[in-house]
Design a protein around this motif. Sequence first.
Motif, PDB file in Angstrom:
ATOM      1  N   ASP A  80       0.867  -1.181   0.000  1.00 59.89           N
ATOM      2  CA  ASP A  80       0.000   0.000   0.000  1.00 59.89           C
ATOM      3  C   ASP A  80       0.902   1.229   0.000  1.00 59.89           C
ATOM      4  N   GLU A  81       0.932   1.933  -1.128  1.00 60.40           N
ATOM      5  CA  GLU A  81       1.807   3.101  -1.264  1.00 60.40           C
ATOM      6  C   GLU A  81       1.076   4.419  -0.988  1.00 60.40           C
ATOM      7  N   GLY A  82      -0.053   4.321  -0.296  1.00 59.14           N
ATOM      8  CA  GLY A  82      -0.779   5.519   0.069  1.00 59.14           C
ATOM      9  C   GLY A  82      -2.152   5.613  -0.554  1.00 59.14           C
ATOM     10  N   TRP A  83      -2.399   4.801  -1.560  1.00 56.25           N
ATOM     11  CA  TRP A  83      -3.710   4.804  -2.210  1.00 56.25           C
ATOM     12  C   TRP A  83      -4.254   3.377  -2.341  1.00 56.25           C
ATOM     13  N   GLY A  84      -3.765   2.485  -1.473  1.00 54.58           N
ATOM     14  CA  GLY A  84      -4.197   1.095  -1.479  1.00 54.58           C
ATOM     15  C   GLY A  84      -3.288   0.240  -2.330  1.00 54.58           C
ATOM     16  N   PRO A  85      -3.200  -1.065  -2.022  1.00 51.89           N
ATOM     17  CA  PRO A  85      -2.372  -1.966  -2.828  1.00 51.89           C
ATOM     18  C   PRO A  85      -2.890  -2.060  -4.260  1.00 51.89           C
ATOM     19  N   ARG A  86      -2.001  -2.258  -5.208  1.00 56.57           N
ATOM     20  CA  ARG A  86      -2.431  -2.486  -6.588  1.00 56.57           C
ATOM     21  C   ARG A  86      -3.240  -3.780  -6.661  1.00 56.57           C
ATOM     22  N   PRO A  87      -4.271  -3.820  -7.510  1.00 57.85           N
ATOM     23  CA  PRO A  87      -5.077  -5.037  -7.649  1.00 57.85           C
ATOM     24  C   PRO A  87      -4.387  -6.049  -8.560  1.00 57.85           C
ATOM     25  N   VAL A  88      -3.259  -6.553  -8.091  1.00 58.34           N
ATOM     26  CA  VAL A  88      -2.481  -7.524  -8.859  1.00 58.34           C
ATOM     27  C   VAL A  88      -2.275  -8.771  -8.006  1.00 58.34           C
ATOM     28  N   PRO A  89      -1.931  -9.898  -8.640  1.00 59.00           N
ATOM     29  CA  PRO A  89      -1.722 -11.118  -7.857  1.00 59.00           C
ATOM     30  C   PRO A  89      -0.540 -10.970  -6.894  1.00 59.00           C
ATOM     31  N   ASP A  90      -0.568 -11.740  -5.818  1.00 55.63           N
ATOM     32  CA  ASP A  90       0.617 -11.836  -4.980  1.00 55.63           C
ATOM     33  C   ASP A  90       1.768 -12.396  -5.814  1.00 55.63           C
ATOM     34  N   VAL A  91       2.969 -12.019  -5.438  1.00 49.64           N
ATOM     35  CA  VAL A  91       4.161 -12.498  -6.120  1.00 49.64           C
ATOM     36  C   VAL A  91       4.656 -13.751  -5.414  1.00 49.64           C
ATOM     37  N   GLU A  92       4.830 -14.814  -6.166  1.00 48.44           N
ATOM     38  CA  GLU A  92       5.324 -16.063  -5.601  1.00 48.44           C
ATOM     39  C   GLU A  92       6.845 -16.111  -5.725  1.00 48.44           C
ATOM     40  N   GLY A  93       7.534 -16.307  -4.624  1.00 46.84           N
ATOM     41  CA  GLY A  93       8.984 -16.384  -4.638  1.00 46.84           C
ATOM     42  C   GLY A  93       9.481 -17.782  -4.971  1.00 46.84           C
ATOM     43  N   HIS A  94      10.782 -17.879  -5.206  1.00 42.17           N
ATOM     44  CA  HIS A  94      11.435 -19.182  -5.358  1.00 42.17           C
ATOM     45  C   HIS A  94      12.499 -19.249  -4.264  1.00 42.17           C
ATOM     46  N   ALA A  95      12.083 -19.682  -3.087  1.00 38.84           N
ATOM     47  CA  ALA A  95      12.949 -19.599  -1.915  1.00 38.84           C
ATOM     48  C   ALA A  95      14.233 -20.415  -2.073  1.00 38.84           C
ATOM     49  N   ASP A  96      14.140 -21.590  -2.686  1.00 34.93           N
ATOM     50  CA  ASP A  96      15.334 -22.427  -2.820  1.00 34.93           C
ATOM     51  C   ASP A  96      16.400 -21.727  -3.673  1.00 34.93           C
ATOM     52  N   LEU A  97      15.979 -21.186  -4.815  1.00 34.12           N
ATOM     53  CA  LEU A  97      16.940 -20.478  -5.667  1.00 34.12           C
ATOM     54  C   LEU A  97      17.441 -19.217  -4.977  1.00 34.12           C
ATOM     55  N   ALA A  98      16.553 -18.491  -4.321  1.00 30.79           N
ATOM     56  CA  ALA A  98      16.951 -17.246  -3.663  1.00 30.79           C
ATOM     57  C   ALA A  98      17.991 -17.496  -2.578  1.00 30.79           C
ATOM     58  N   TRP A  99      17.769 -18.528  -1.753  1.00 34.26           N
ATOM     59  CA  TRP A  99      18.738 -18.849  -0.704  1.00 34.26           C
ATOM     60  C   TRP A  99      20.067 -19.301  -1.306  1.00 34.26           C
ATOM     61  N   HIS A 100      19.994 -20.040  -2.381  1.00 26.56           N
ATOM     62  CA  HIS A 100      21.218 -20.475  -3.056  1.00 26.56           C
ATOM     63  C   HIS A 100      21.994 -19.260  -3.579  1.00 26.56           C
ATOM     64  N   ILE A 101      21.282 -18.313  -4.210  1.00 27.02           N
ATOM     65  CA  ILE A 101      21.944 -17.107  -4.716  1.00 27.02           C
ATOM     66  C   ILE A 101      22.525 -16.305  -3.561  1.00 27.02           C
ATOM     67  N   ALA A 102      21.753 -16.163  -2.484  1.00 25.18           N
ATOM     68  CA  ALA A 102      22.239 -15.405  -1.325  1.00 25.18           C
ATOM     69  C   ALA A 102      23.529 -15.997  -0.779  1.00 25.18           C
ATOM     70  N   GLN A 103      23.546 -17.315  -0.596  1.00 26.12           N
ATOM     71  CA  GLN A 103      24.751 -17.958  -0.073  1.00 26.12           C
ATOM     72  C   GLN A 103      25.926 -17.765  -1.027  1.00 26.12           C
ATOM     73  N   SER A 104      25.676 -17.974  -2.319  1.00 23.79           N
ATOM     74  CA  SER A 104      26.745 -17.840  -3.301  1.00 23.79           C
ATOM     75  C   SER A 104      27.301 -16.420  -3.328  1.00 23.79           C
ATOM     76  N   LEU A 105      26.414 -15.415  -3.287  1.00 28.45           N
ATOM     77  CA  LEU A 105      26.868 -14.023  -3.333  1.00 28.45           C
ATOM     78  C   LEU A 105      27.664 -13.652  -2.090  1.00 28.45           C
ATOM     79  N   ILE A 106      27.204 -14.089  -0.932  1.00 31.74           N
ATOM     80  CA  ILE A 106      27.917 -13.760   0.307  1.00 31.74           C
ATOM     81  C   ILE A 106      29.293 -14.418   0.327  1.00 31.74           C
ATOM     82  N   LEU A 107      29.376 -15.661  -0.140  1.00 33.94           N
ATOM     83  CA  LEU A 107      30.668 -16.325  -0.220  1.00 33.94           C
ATOM     84  C   LEU A 107      31.536 -15.735  -1.332  1.00 33.94           C
ATOM     85  N   ASP A 108      30.887 -14.994  -2.239  1.00 32.13           N
ATOM     86  CA  ASP A 108      31.604 -14.296  -3.312  1.00 32.13           C
ATOM     87  C   ASP A 108      31.918 -12.859  -2.903  1.00 32.13           C
TER      88      ASP A 108
END
Length: 280
Positions: A83-111
Motif C-alpha cells: 500500500d503506497e498511500g492509495w491502497g495496494p495495486r489489484p495484482v496477484p501476490d508475487v510467488e517467490g522461489h525460496a530455494d533459488l533465492a537462498w542459493h543465490i544469497a549464499q553464493s553471493l555472500i561467499l563471493d
Amino acid sequence: MARITAGVGSSHVPLLGVAVDQGKWQDDYFGPIFKGYEWTREWEKREKPDVVILVYNDHASAFDANIIPTFAIGCGEHYKSADEGWGPRPVPDVEGHADLAWHIAQSLILDDFDMTIINEMDVDHGLTVPLSMMFGQPEKWPCKVVPLAVNVVTYPVPSGNRCWALGEAIARAVESFPEDLNVQIWGTGGMSHQLQGPRAGLLNREWDNKFLDMLESDNDDVRYIPHIEYLRETGSEGIEMVMWLIMRGALGKKVKRLNRHYHIPCSNTAIGHIVLEPAD
C-alpha cells in the motif's frame, strides 16, 4: 542446471501501473508507450521463464530511512503488493522461489557481496509495474520471482561497476543451482527523470539512447559511468539506471538485442525498455 536465458530492462513508472489497473493502456496517451512492449509480451508467452530475478528499488514501502540495505534479496515464499498511500495495486501476490533465492544469497555472500536477506516484505510499484508491462493482467503471475532490491534512493548508492560485478556473481550463482530452470534477470528503473527542485521534469533523450546503445555493446564501458554523470545528464532519479547494469553484467560479454523501445514523456519521466540475450 539453471541458466540465465535473457535480460530485460524497463522503466517502472507508477503511472504505468495505474494505466493497466484502470484499463487506460490503449488510450491516446498511453497507447504509444505500451505498443513498445507488445513484442515482449508475446515473446514472454513463448519463453515461459520459470523464475525472474527482478532488480528494483523500494520506494519507502519495505524499507525507510531507519534501514537502508545497499543490496537486499528476497528469500521468502510470497510477497503481497504494498500500500503506497492509495491502497495496494489489484495484482496477484508475487510467488517467490525460496530455494533459488537462498542459493543465490549464499553464493553471493561467499563471493564477498554483503547481501541483506529479507524473508518477509511487501513489494511496491518498482517490482509490480514491470510484471504488468511484460505479463498484462493474469489471475496469477506466470513465473516465480526473486526480488533483488538496490538502494538508489539515499546516498551513497552502489557504483555502476559494483552493480555490473554483482550481475556477474548472480550468473555464477544461477549456473551452480542444480535444478533445470529457465531464469531471466530484469533490471528496472529510470530512465532520465527528476522529481523535485529546479530541474524537475528533466528528460534527456540523447543520453538515454546512448545508454541503451552501450548496453548492447560488446565492451563494458557503461559500468564505469560515474554517479555525477548520471545526475548531471539524467536528473536525480536517473541514477536508477545502475540497476540495469546488474542485468547486463549477468549476460556475459556479448549480447543480442531482441527488442528496444523508448518514449517520452510518461508523466515527467522517460520510458525505456530493452530485451537482450547472451550471445557468447
